[in-house]
Each structure stands twice: as C-alpha cells, then as structure tokens.
Design a protein around this motif. Sequence first.
Motif, PDB file in Angstrom:
ATOM      1  N   HIS A   1       0.892  -1.514   0.018  1.00  0.00           N
ATOM      2  CA  HIS A   1       0.283  -0.083   0.186  1.00  0.00           C
ATOM      3  C   HIS A   1       0.934   1.460   0.301  1.00  0.00           C
ATOM      4  O   HIS A   1       2.003   0.772   0.807  1.00  0.00           O
ATOM      5  N   ALA A   2       0.345   2.692  -0.645  1.00  0.00           N
ATOM      6  CA  ALA A   2       0.966   3.397  -0.130  1.00  0.00           C
ATOM      7  C   ALA A   2       1.536   4.085   1.027  1.00  0.00           C
ATOM      8  O   ALA A   2       2.556   4.842   1.123  1.00  0.00           O
ATOM      9  N   GLY A   3       0.478   3.536   1.891  1.00  0.00           N
ATOM     10  CA  GLY A   3       1.387   3.376   3.427  1.00  0.00           C
ATOM     11  C   GLY A   3       0.067   4.692   4.432  1.00  0.00           C
ATOM     12  O   GLY A   3      -0.888   4.885   4.156  1.00  0.00           O
ATOM     13  N   GLY A   4       1.176   5.926   5.307  1.00  0.00           N
ATOM     14  CA  GLY A   4      -0.049   6.845   5.771  1.00  0.00           C
ATOM     15  C   GLY A   4      -0.069   8.219   5.470  1.00  0.00           C
ATOM     16  O   GLY A   4       1.164   8.367   4.416  1.00  0.00           O
ATOM     17  N   LEU A   5      -0.804   8.950   5.821  1.00  0.00           N
ATOM     18  CA  LEU A   5      -0.929  10.023   5.749  1.00  0.00           C
ATOM     19  C   LEU A   5       0.108  11.256   6.541  1.00  0.00           C
ATOM     20  O   LEU A   5       0.520  12.013   6.131  1.00  0.00           O
ATOM     21  N   TYR A   6       0.133  11.010   7.743  1.00  0.00           N
ATOM     22  CA  TYR A   6       0.626  11.680   8.533  1.00  0.00           C
ATOM     23  C   TYR A   6       0.309  12.877   8.638  1.00  0.00           C
ATOM     24  O   TYR A   6       1.302  14.028   9.067  1.00  0.00           O
ATOM     25  N   GLY A   7      -1.014  13.461   8.845  1.00  0.00           N
ATOM     26  CA  GLY A   7      -1.179  14.698   8.453  1.00  0.00           C
ATOM     27  C   GLY A   7      -0.931  15.304   7.031  1.00  0.00           C
ATOM     28  O   GLY A   7      -1.769  17.162   7.616  1.00  0.00           O
ATOM     29  N   ASP A   8      -0.697  14.896   6.425  1.00  0.00           N
ATOM     30  CA  ASP A   8       0.095  15.873   5.074  1.00  0.00           C
ATOM     31  C   ASP A   8       0.533  15.124   3.903  1.00  0.00           C
ATOM     32  O   ASP A   8       1.399  14.481   3.816  1.00  0.00           O
ATOM     33  N   ARG A   9      -0.681  15.223   3.556  1.00  0.00           N
ATOM     34  CA  ARG A   9      -0.641  13.921   1.749  1.00  0.00           C
ATOM     35  C   ARG A   9       0.473  14.327   1.181  1.00  0.00           C
ATOM     36  O   ARG A   9       0.909  13.158   0.711  1.00  0.00           O
ATOM     37  N   GLU A  10       0.543  15.357   0.566  1.00  0.00           N
ATOM     38  CA  GLU A  10       1.519  15.856  -0.220  1.00  0.00           C
ATOM     39  C   GLU A  10       2.648  15.609   0.382  1.00  0.00           C
ATOM     40  O   GLU A  10       3.734  14.602  -0.477  1.00  0.00           O
ATOM     41  N   SER A  11       3.516  15.621   1.275  1.00  0.00           N
ATOM     42  CA  SER A  11       4.215  15.203   2.025  1.00  0.00           C
ATOM     43  C   SER A  11       4.314  13.847   2.178  1.00  0.00           C
ATOM     44  O   SER A  11       5.685  13.264   1.683  1.00  0.00           O
ATOM     45  N   ALA A  12       3.402  13.310   2.678  1.00  0.00           N
ATOM     46  CA  ALA A  12       3.627  11.532   2.247  1.00  0.00           C
ATOM     47  C   ALA A  12       4.427  10.727   1.296  1.00  0.00           C
ATOM     48  O   ALA A  12       4.693   9.544   0.807  1.00  0.00           O
ATOM     49  N   LEU A  13       3.689  11.505  -0.094  1.00  0.00           N
ATOM     50  CA  LEU A  13       3.325  10.751  -1.095  1.00  0.00           C
ATOM     51  C   LEU A  13       4.627  11.566  -1.696  1.00  0.00           C
ATOM     52  O   LEU A  13       5.475  10.067  -2.530  1.00  0.00           O
ATOM     53  N   THR A  14       5.252  13.000  -1.299  1.00  0.00           N
ATOM     54  CA  THR A  14       6.724  13.066  -1.933  1.00  0.00           C
ATOM     55  C   THR A  14       7.388  11.708  -1.280  1.00  0.00           C
ATOM     56  O   THR A  14       9.202  11.418  -1.589  1.00  0.00           O
ATOM     57  N   ARG A  15       7.691  11.745   0.328  1.00  0.00           N
ATOM     58  CA  ARG A  15       8.300  10.431   0.773  1.00  0.00           C
ATOM     59  C   ARG A  15       8.993   9.599  -0.182  1.00  0.00           C
ATOM     60  O   ARG A  15       9.736   8.024  -0.121  1.00  0.00           O
ATOM     61  N   TRP A  16       7.438   9.172   0.349  1.00  0.00           N
ATOM     62  CA  TRP A  16       7.030   7.438  -0.838  1.00  0.00           C
ATOM     63  C   TRP A  16       8.002   7.626  -1.912  1.00  0.00           C
ATOM     64  O   TRP A  16       8.729   6.795  -2.627  1.00  0.00           O
ATOM     65  N   ILE A  17       7.673   7.682  -3.108  1.00  0.00           N
ATOM     66  CA  ILE A  17       9.019   8.503  -4.524  1.00  0.00           C
ATOM     67  C   ILE A  17      10.381   8.363  -4.253  1.00  0.00           C
ATOM     68  O   ILE A  17      10.377   7.893  -4.066  1.00  0.00           O
ATOM     69  N   ALA A  18      10.806   9.187  -3.038  1.00  0.00           N
ATOM     70  CA  ALA A  18      12.038   9.485  -3.147  1.00  0.00           C
ATOM     71  C   ALA A  18      12.634   8.553  -2.557  1.00  0.00           C
ATOM     72  O   ALA A  18      13.913   7.440  -2.626  1.00  0.00           O
ATOM     73  N   THR A  19      11.494   7.458  -1.667  1.00  0.00           N
ATOM     74  CA  THR A  19      12.009   6.571  -1.370  1.00  0.00           C
ATOM     75  C   THR A  19      12.192   5.111  -2.495  1.00  0.00           C
ATOM     76  O   THR A  19      12.691   4.361  -2.828  1.00  0.00           O
ATOM     77  N   TYR A  20      10.924   5.299  -3.109  1.00  0.00           N
ATOM     78  CA  TYR A  20      11.010   4.197  -4.607  1.00  0.00           C
ATOM     79  C   TYR A  20      12.337   4.735  -4.860  1.00  0.00           C
ATOM     80  O   TYR A  20      12.821   2.790  -5.751  1.00  0.00           O
ATOM     81  N   LYS A  21      13.048   5.852  -5.145  1.00  0.00           N
ATOM     82  CA  LYS A  21      13.733   6.237  -6.375  1.00  0.00           C
ATOM     83  C   LYS A  21      14.953   5.078  -5.400  1.00  0.00           C
ATOM     84  O   LYS A  21      16.522   4.557  -6.066  1.00  0.00           O
ATOM     85  N   THR A  22      15.687   5.359  -4.177  1.00  0.00           N
ATOM     86  CA  THR A  22      16.969   4.091  -3.414  1.00  0.00           C
ATOM     87  C   THR A  22      16.456   2.910  -3.484  1.00  0.00           C
ATOM     88  O   THR A  22      17.405   2.186  -2.484  1.00  0.00           O
TER      89      THR A  22
END
Length: 304
Positions: free
Chosen positions: A143-164
């Motif tokens: 799954h994409a994971g949690g929201l942690y209060g900020d959807r945009e930041s959460a999606l940005t972190r997912w993308i950054a992790t994926y690239k690693t």
Amino acid sequence: MRIGYPCVNESLDCTTASTFRLASYSDERVEQTVRNNLACLLRILQYNVQHNLRFFRIGSNLVPFGSHPINTFPWQTHFAAEFRAIGDYIKAHDMRVSFHPDQFVVLNSPDAGIVQRSVQELVYQGSMLDLMGLDGTAKLQIHAGGLYGDRESALTRWIATYKTLPDAVKRRLVVENDDRLYSLQDCLRLFDAVGVPVLFDNFHHECLNSGEPMSMAVQLAAATWHPTHDGPLMIDYSSQALGERKGKHTNTMQEDLFRSFLEDLRGIDADIMLEIKDKEASAHRACAILTDLGRLAPVSTPAL
C-alpha cells in the motif's frame, strides 16, 4: 485470465507459515521450519494446478525472521534447489505468484528506521522470487502507507524512497489502492512519478474513490501495467460483508456481484485474487463461472 486466493489452503493439512518465537531462534529451527514450509507450498501449488487455480499469493513468513538480523542461517544457498524446483513448477504450469508484505512495510514513514526495515523486508521477499527464477511478472504488493497529516509530503516521501530501492525490488513492486487513505487516483500519481504499476482492488475502490465508474477504474489501472515486463493486471477482488461495518470482506463469494464485476472488465486480461475468507472454496466457484462464460479453459492437469 487466472483465478487465485491468498496464502492459506484450507483443504490441506499443512501451512507455509510455520514459525517460532524470536527468543527460541536457532539455525536448526530455521532449517527445519523452512523445509516444512517449502514442502507445504509445493503441495498447495500442486492442489491449485489440479483445480485450475493458477494464481497464488505466497505467505510472507515462508522463512521465519527472513529480514531480521538475527537470522544468520544461509537459507538462500541451503534451499536453492528447493526454491528453483518450485519456480520450475510454477513456470511449467503457467502459474503466477506474488507476495503481499505485511502492514509494517511503509515506504513513506517519517521514521527512517521503519523505512529501512521496510526496504529490508522487500529485499527478503523479492529474493525468494529471484531464487525461484521467476521474471518480473511475479510481484510484491504494498500500500502507499500513512498520511501523517500531510498527503503531499507523504506521497513525496514514498517517491523518494522508491527511487532508492534496488532494481531487483523495483521491477517487482506494485502499489494497491486502499479503502481509507489512498485512492486509485493517488496511486496513479505514484505511477506517473516513478512508473510503479497499480494493483487494482475493486472493494477498496467501492469504499474510496473519486467518482470513477468501476469499468473506467479498471481501465485506468490496467494502463499502468507493461504487458511484457509486468504481465496482465493483477486485481484483488472482494465485496462487502452483509450487515457488517463498511470495509469488512465477505465470508464467501456472492456470485451475482462477481459476474457483474466480470462485465466491468470488458475484455481486459487480468489475474484475479479472491480476498474472501473461505479461500479456495470461493475460488472453485469463480473458476466454474469463468469456465461457463468461456473465459477460462477447462482444467487440464499435466503430470505433477
């Protein structure tokens, strides 16, 4: 098209998820437990072939503590022949398998330790598919994971992790729309950013969507899968348990709803995983419906 069910076969007297407590760890326990789990996995696959169930989600605990640093047993080399034999069986019988790492695998967590352990788990589970000699159509589903209060930041972190992620994980990873936080549209944003295919969950889409009709939603998800590298679209199928809280899966397949969903596929080639509590019992009925509709060849069982 293939039909399958996840992890547990209730018709057989074995399990692929035998384990033990961390405090009881020993190399000997790992060796015996993995041996038993792999033997059961092969039995399940043989049962599935006999019944034309050619899609199976393997349980994550095939190797106890497989991604934990305590596990120093060289299971990859010790069981190389067994993994390869299972992979050969899967390929010989035109089966498809996948893993669905547990909910603690969260790529967008703000906690670096959680992300690190999540990546280690993906590497562990992907390595089993590599040992089986399977191509990139055998997937790791998260799954994409949690929201942690900020959807945009959460999606940005997912993308950054994926690239690693290691390439061996990237080629297998798919992201599933969920029923509470990340809709199909959110997952499509991840596809647009990094090319990760979207595994479509029809029931989750019913619970959380942006107004897309089911037939359109399936088309959007299918377009994220490369026909050669990724294989046909994977779908998780279920429906609402009557009289229960919203989002609770049904105990057994409702045939009229399943037939209606098949109409929404409109010729899309897809492999369908039934996330329904009675496991292979509903899968047998789904196979019968597809066979009756001419969308699944009658069972033909080669020699085991």
